[in-house]
Design an enzyme around this catalytic site. Structure first.
Site, short mmCIF file in Angstrom:
data_model
loop_
_atom_site.label_atom_id
_atom_site.label_comp_id
_atom_site.label_asym_id
_atom_site.label_seq_id
_atom_site.Cartn_x
_atom_site.Cartn_y
_atom_site.Cartn_z
N TYR A 15 42.46 42.28 81.75
CA TYR A 15 41.74 42.09 80.33
C TYR A 15 42.91 41.66 79.58
CZ TYR A 15 38.00 44.80 82.41
OH TYR A 15 36.99 45.18 83.11
N HIS A 20 38.12 39.47 74.14
CA HIS A 20 37.86 40.64 73.63
C HIS A 20 39.01 41.90 73.53
CE1 HIS A 20 33.86 42.69 73.34
NE2 HIS A 20 34.05 43.45 74.49
N TYR A 64 38.40 52.10 77.21
CA TYR A 64 37.63 50.90 77.27
C TYR A 64 36.66 50.88 76.11
CZ TYR A 64 39.07 50.39 82.12
OH TYR A 64 39.99 50.20 83.18
N ASN A 66 33.97 50.11 75.04
CA ASN A 66 32.49 50.70 74.75
C ASN A 66 32.84 52.28 74.47
OD1 ASN A 66 31.34 48.20 75.24
ND2 ASN A 66 30.30 48.69 77.14
N ASN A 112 29.58 46.61 71.07
CA ASN A 112 29.63 47.85 71.62
C ASN A 112 30.91 48.70 71.14
OD1 ASN A 112 27.23 47.48 72.70
ND2 ASN A 112 27.90 46.79 74.68
#
Length: 186
Positions: A15, A20, A64, A66, A112
């Protein structure tokens, strides 16, 4: 004065350079510029920097995206930092790539990470710095898009946009949210 600067993202090398993870990228550059590194902490990797007599506690949640609210809520209480002294750096598909917008509060707009922060801190009344990543995806492809790496053209402009975001963070801690919005938002 103490400030909690939260960069949203996901942990893991897969990631690292994704859209993001812009919150992580901004805080990594800020920490590098100040010559500090992140330590492993509860629910987040943490660092502390000083700017014009202010203490800035940088956190990159390890929960993470969310579940980012878990880290924000914990560190806000642990460090006794009021919500108005929190700044969340977040990607925003509603803004063109590289457009930066600072807000004193607002809705999660389907993000989120922001939704979870709202749930666990009790509302939308915390400052955020939105970093535009554009919405160049087909219907149903949003997740793939935000979890993909920036393209070559975006990578070219990314350093200057990240530096601008850091200027906005320092301004927020120095002169407050209202004056920072007036100075930087267009």
């Amino acid at each position: 004065m103490k400030y909690l600067i939260v960069g949203l993202g996901n942990i893991g090398p897969e990631y690292e350079l994704t859209r993001h993870n812009i919150g992580f990228l901004v805080l990594n550059k800020l920490a590098d510029d100040k010559g500090v590194s992140f330590d492993s902490g509860r629910y987040a990797n943490t660092a502390e920097v000083k700017h014009k007599g202010r203490q800035l506690f940088l956190i990159k949640p390890t929960t993470y995206m969310n579940l980012s609210g878990k880290a924000v809520n914990y560190w806000m209480k642990e460090l006794k930092i009021p919500k108005e002294n929190i700044m969340v750096i977040v990607d925003d598909i509603a803004l063109p790539f590289g457009k930066l917008r600072i807000r004193a509060k607002g809705s999660a707009a389907g993000h989120n990470g922001l939704k979870n922060i709202e749930e666990l801190t009790g509302g939308q009344d915390y400052p955020r710095l939105k970093f535009g990543i554009d919405n160049n995806f087909r219907p149903g492809q949003q997740v793939d898009y935000v979890l993909s790496n920036f393209n070559k053209v975006e990578f070219t402009f990314l350093p200057e946009k990240i530096d601008r975001a850091i200027e906005m963070i320092y301004s927020f801690a120095s002169i407050g949210i209202v004056r920072t919005m007036n100075q930087f938002n267009d």
